[in-house]
Design a protein around this motif. Structure first.
Motif, PDB file in Angstrom:
ATOM      1  N   LEU A 167       0.839  -1.192   0.000  1.00  0.00           N
ATOM      2  CA  LEU A 167       0.000   0.000   0.000  1.00  0.00           C
ATOM      3  C   LEU A 167       0.877   1.246   0.000  1.00  0.00           C
ATOM      4  O   LEU A 167       1.723   1.423   0.884  1.00  0.00           O
ATOM      5  N   ASP A 168       0.669   2.113  -1.005  1.00  0.00           N
ATOM      6  CA  ASP A 168       1.388   3.381  -1.029  1.00  0.00           C
ATOM      7  C   ASP A 168       0.536   4.468  -0.379  1.00  0.00           C
ATOM      8  O   ASP A 168      -0.574   4.207   0.095  1.00  0.00           O
ATOM      9  N   LEU A 169       1.032   5.692  -0.364  1.00  0.00           N
ATOM     10  CA  LEU A 169       0.331   6.782   0.311  1.00  0.00           C
ATOM     11  C   LEU A 169      -1.039   7.044  -0.325  1.00  0.00           C
ATOM     12  O   LEU A 169      -2.024   7.292   0.390  1.00  0.00           O
ATOM     13  N   HIS A 170      -1.119   6.979  -1.642  1.00  0.00           N
ATOM     14  CA  HIS A 170      -2.390   7.203  -2.327  1.00  0.00           C
ATOM     15  C   HIS A 170      -3.430   6.172  -1.884  1.00  0.00           C
ATOM     16  O   HIS A 170      -4.588   6.523  -1.577  1.00  0.00           O
ATOM     17  N   GLU A 171      -3.036   4.922  -1.827  1.00  0.00           N
ATOM     18  CA  GLU A 171      -3.958   3.859  -1.409  1.00  0.00           C
ATOM     19  C   GLU A 171      -4.320   3.990   0.071  1.00  0.00           C
ATOM     20  O   GLU A 171      -5.475   3.732   0.464  1.00  0.00           O
ATOM     21  N   MET A 172      -3.376   4.404   0.893  1.00  0.00           N
ATOM     22  CA  MET A 172      -3.653   4.595   2.319  1.00  0.00           C
ATOM     23  C   MET A 172      -4.635   5.743   2.535  1.00  0.00           C
ATOM     24  O   MET A 172      -5.554   5.646   3.364  1.00  0.00           O
TER      25      MET A 172
END
Length: 740
Positions: A167-172
């Motif tokens: 999970l990257d920042l966008h997904e988080m």
């Protein structure tokens, strides 16, 4: 509370137990995991597309390739509500031209997404259907065994939109908004950095577990945890946990405490604060509904049938209003899976000597009588073994009535209880397990017990003289072949049931029950101790709204029929009332509504009770209609008591509004009710989202007071818009119920 359609009405998936062996089903699962299943997907335009159907290695989703968009070509196993072979009322299959041997498998989710897959043979279709059904059951079993890990895995799969296993920042950020967590991008980035132990800018699954721990710990519960933790850093040991159950939760055997401790601690020596928080907020592990009644048959099921309340449906075939909506076979499946044990069929002459069911003299659509009976035969005893009553309203000619009689015998077979069988049959729920009873006229010369089309009744009763033209006659009023199948006999009593048999039943509109409550409540109660009553909505409810069933229950009426397609407040009360006794559809009436010789005048056996409660906090509340996008909610809770007489007249309790926090709101609001008839009382919790105009109704939990456990308990919530279960959302309430 507004009424709304309930597309996920049954709240239980329709998953067949199949037409192939378990070995064949496992072979299908292995094939889905390896090379995949060759299928033709039928598009919304009716076009065939060659696809390869597969599953992921974790058995969490099925997907087809090729697909232009990954999210359109995948379906989470947890979301699958129905998988079926053949004609399942799919609009895609209406007038569809199948190739020779071709068979359809239709897969539907709780959100209404539908896949229609075409296979070359019926055998392949049944194999695929049973294989996917096995996947669904297996995942449900794993979720029950380890609900905490199941929740984390569910969030992980949902958040990992690109399938990268990280999970990257966008997904988080997207996940935080979906979970109603008011966390800025900067704060989310800081949390990601804190738990990103390998410093690659993303979270893998193990790192996400630690992040979830951080997110779900509730400091409001820290004092309760510290009270029983021998060492605050280590946690609550086995003996401390047993003491917590004994002192705070009202007891539990040593064996039960041991089993629960082992499950929560995951085999460790102590329960951590994180595990303690998740346990308390888990409606699976810590439900307010007593498992002894919620998941097990507790009532004595060996008394005559007229000693029970029966979960019942009115005009079961309708999917919407009473005038123009579609009639659907699927509505019978959904009602039965939801615990309904009495369904209604309004039968009329159809073309080609093929009887139909619809709401007569309206624009509602028509469906075949035989298709309904086939659906009932398939799903009558999936979730409950106790008897099903088919309430027939017969408008057919004698010729088509005989067609109906033949279809009932041919399709239902040994499950159908006939008049001849009844002479040797004990009329108790236990003795009638897996039997289907027909409600109509037992003898051709009897008067029919059916309603007029305006929803009012023409039946004779001591307080209701017949009109000048007598009761309305129907074509099917003389069919010996159909009467020979009747085992629940329509009967118009003139002496409050004194000359009736226990298997006799009379139908009344809701307004007639209101009249009985004013004019002759004691007489009507005694009638319901001798024979059965069926109650149905008044004809002016053309929008399929419901009436409160509580008044009819308080007078001992048995078959209180509601519009199951409408998930409104009375239907939610009904659902809560029948959530006891393993949701089998039968609830034993209290003794004062059963014993015709009891002249004590008492309206309760259990003493009056005081229900004290504290609405403590919420956990992972949904957005309106469980939407993925939208603003973070501002939740508050209202609490009401529904019951007989004065029980329902008490003011509701309302918590303050918590702004911008649907993930972990805290209220700590106290309230109390007095119930003089605890056997009939239902307590209702409703969660709303405060808005500038009309507040959105988020979720509900309605429970029978007699089945609530004392202590700090989690409410099993349902989505307010449809009744769909929300296994990971809850409101934590501290209950203290005591006799006055």
């Amino acid at each position: 509370m507004s009424c709304c359609s309930a597309p996920t009405l049954s709240n239980e998936p329709r998953i067949p137990r199949g037409a192939v062996t378990p070995e064949e089903a496992q072979n299908v699962i292995s094939k889905l995991n390896a090379v995949g299943f060759d299928v033709m997907r039928l598009t919304s335009r009716g076009e065939r597309r060659e696809k390869k159907l597969q599953k992921d290695t974790e058995c969490t989703k099925i997907f087809y390739t090729p697909s232009k968009k990954s999210d359109q070509g995948a379906m989470l196993v947890k979301d699958i509500w129905e998988v079926a072979v053949g004609n399942t009322e799919s609009k895609l299959l209406t007038n569809f031209a199948f190739q020779e041997g071709e068979t359809a498998v239709v897969i539907r989710t709780k959100m209404g997404v539908e896949w229609c897959l075409l296979l070359k043979t019926s055998k392949e279709a049944h194999q695929l259907c049973t294989g996917i059904a096995t996947l669904v059951r297996s995942q449900r079993a794993m979720s029950d065994q380890d609900p905490i890990r199941a929740r984390i895995m569910e969030l992980w799969i949902t958040a990992d939109s690109d399938g990268s296993n990280s999970l990257d920042l966008h997904e988080m950020n997207a996940l935080m908004k979906r979970m109603n967590v008011d966390l800025s991008t900067k704060a989310t980035a800081a949390a990601l950095k804190k738990f990103d132990t390998d410093h690659n800018g993303t979270l893998d699954f193990d790192e996400f577990i630690h992040f979830f721990h951080f997110l779900t710990e509730r400091e409001e519960l820290r004092p309760l945890f510290n009270k029983y933790a021998s060492d605050k850093m280590i946690g609550i040991r086995r003996e401390g946990f047993a003491r917590f159950l004994r002192e705070e939760q009202g007891g539990g055997s040593v064996a039960e405490a041991d089993t629960l401790f082992t499950k929560i601690s995951e085999g460790r020596d102590a329960v951590s604060f994180f595990q303690f928080c998740l346990f308390l907020t888990s409606a699976q592990l810590n439900s307010a509904l007593d498992p002894a009644t919620g998941f097990h048959i507790k009532d004595d099921m060996n008394l005559p049938l007229h000693n029970y309340f029966v979960n019942s449906s009115h005009n079961t075939y309708l999917s919407g209003d009473q005038l123009q909506s579609h009639s659907r076979v699927e509505m019978y499946r959904r009602a039965l899976l939801a615990g309904c044990r009495c369904v209604e069929l309004d039968c009329w002459d159809g073309p080609n000597k093929d009887p139909i069911v619809y709401h007569g003299f309206t624009a509602t659509s028509k469906i075949r009588f035989e298709d309904i009976i086939k659906a009932i035969h398939e799903d009558a005893f999936v979730n409950s073994d106790f008897p099903v009553i088919l309430s027939l309203e017969v408008h057919t000619s004698p010729e088509q009535s005989r067609v109906m009689a033949e279809a009932l015998q041919r399709i239902l077979g040994a499950a159908l209880l006939t008049t001849n069988d009844a002479a040797f049959q004990t009329y108790t729920p236990h003795a009638l397990k897996k039997r289907i009873l027909i409600k109509w006229k037992m003898n051709p010369e009897d008067s029919d017990d059916s309603k007029d089309h305006d929803g009012d009744t023409t039946e004779a009763h001591p307080t209701t003289p017949l009109g000048p033209n007598g009761p309305k006659k129907h074509h099917g009023s003389n069919c010996p072949e159909l009467s020979a199948l009747v085992t629940c006999g329509a009967h118009k009593t003139k002496d409050f049931g004194a000359s009736a048999k226990p298997y006799h039943i009379q139908s009344y509109t809701e307004t007639k029950v209101e009249e009985f409550a004013v004019k002759c409540p004691a007489d009507y109660k005694r009638q319901n101790m001798r024979m059965m009553s069926r109650i149905y909505p008044k004809g002016s409810r053309i929008n399929s709204s419901n009436y409160s069933p509580v008044l009819a229950w308080s007078l001992g009426a048995h078959v209180v029929a509601l519009n199951f397609q409408t998930w409104d407040e009375p239907m939610i009360v009904n659902d809560g009332f029948f959530s006891r006794n393993a949701r089998c559809g039968y609830v034993l009436k209290p003794p004062y509504l059963r014993d015709v010789d009891d002249h004590s005048g008492s309206d309760a056996v259990l003493p009056a009770q005081r229900v004290d409660f504290v609405v403590m906090l919420g956990s992972q509340l949904p957005k309106p209609a469980n939407a993925v996008r939208g603003e973070i909610v501002d939740p508050y809770v209202t609490v009401r008591l529904f019951g007989a007489g004065e029980d329902s007249q008490q003011a509701r309790v309302k918590t303050p509004v918590v702004n911008d926090n649907g993930f972990a709101p805290s209220w700590n609001t106290k309230g109390s009710f007095i119930t003089k008839n605890p056997e009939l009382a239902v307590i209702g919790f409703d969660v709303f989202d405060k808005d500038l105009d009309a507040d959105d109704h988020l979720c509900t939990c309605y429970l029978p007071v007699a089945s609530i456990r004392n202590g700090v308990r989690a409410l099993p919530l349902r989505l307010a818009s449809s009744g769909e279960r929300l296994p990971h959302s809850t409101v934590l309430v501290h209950f203290q119920i005591s006799p006055l």
